[in-house]
Design an enzyme around this catalytic site. Sequence first.
Site, short mmCIF file in Angstrom:
data_model
loop_
_atom_site.label_atom_id
_atom_site.label_comp_id
_atom_site.label_asym_id
_atom_site.label_seq_id
_atom_site.Cartn_x
_atom_site.Cartn_y
_atom_site.Cartn_z
N LEU A 133 0.80 -1.22 0.00
CA LEU A 133 0.00 0.00 0.00
C LEU A 133 0.83 1.27 0.00
O LEU A 133 0.33 2.35 0.27
CB LEU A 133 -0.95 0.01 1.20
CG LEU A 133 -2.08 -1.02 1.15
CD1 LEU A 133 -2.89 -0.98 2.44
CD2 LEU A 133 -2.98 -0.78 -0.04
N PRO A 150 5.39 -2.15 9.05
CA PRO A 150 4.51 -2.41 10.18
C PRO A 150 3.03 -2.17 9.90
O PRO A 150 2.18 -2.61 10.66
CB PRO A 150 5.03 -1.43 11.25
CG PRO A 150 5.65 -0.32 10.48
CD PRO A 150 6.21 -0.95 9.24
N CYS A 151 2.70 -1.50 8.82
CA CYS A 151 1.30 -1.19 8.53
C CYS A 151 0.46 -2.45 8.35
O CYS A 151 -0.63 -2.56 8.89
CB CYS A 151 1.19 -0.32 7.29
SG CYS A 151 2.04 1.26 7.48
N HIS A 152 0.97 -3.40 7.58
CA HIS A 152 0.21 -4.62 7.32
C HIS A 152 1.06 -5.87 7.45
O HIS A 152 0.62 -6.95 7.07
CB HIS A 152 -0.46 -4.55 5.94
CG HIS A 152 -1.43 -3.44 5.85
ND1 HIS A 152 -1.12 -2.23 5.27
CD2 HIS A 152 -2.71 -3.34 6.30
CE1 HIS A 152 -2.18 -1.43 5.36
NE2 HIS A 152 -3.15 -2.07 5.97
N GLY A 153 2.29 -5.75 7.92
CA GLY A 153 3.11 -6.92 8.24
C GLY A 153 3.88 -7.54 7.10
O GLY A 153 4.10 -8.75 7.11
#
Length: 187
Positions: A133, A150-153
């Site tokens: 993203l 860290p937003c979605h791993g």
Amino acid sequence: MAMDEAREPTRRDFLYLSTGMAGAVGVAAAAWPFIDQMRPDASTLAAASIEVDVSSLTEGMSLTVKWRGRPVFIRNRTAEEVEAARAVAMADLKDPEARNANLADDQAATDLARSAGEGRENWILMIGVCTHLGCVPLGQAGDFGGWFCPCHGSHYDTAGRIRKGPAPENLAIPRYEFISEAVVRVG
């Protein structure tokens, strides 16, 4: 007059042709300012490439620079990081393409194809934008010691290849070249 006889051009034919040509030149002249304004601004062209001094980056250090409004990660990898990236089996990769603008499109995502090349395997340059993203991953983090978003791993290894998480592609590598031992030109 028979159908197969050639007709002599008349003055009217000449006037039609001349008027049409003058009209075409007029339309082109009127359209040129609109076409010309679509060219990139001089400041944009100036940012087309940057030169970065990497002489201060000792083994294991990273640097983030801004190029065309995006972060570019430059890392002088340790011998252990290079070996860890070389040891990864191609079957373990989520995205098998190198995504290196310096190579042909169909190159496999080997560590060598992702690095600065033969003799400079320790250097890696990547556009620091997660392919999921568009977040900016954290360096020297995650399950594989590379980058972690860290937003979605999403987890990237030390060669910037996606190994775990929702990101569909490896981190992109911009066009670059070492113009000296200590300076790299990006773009």
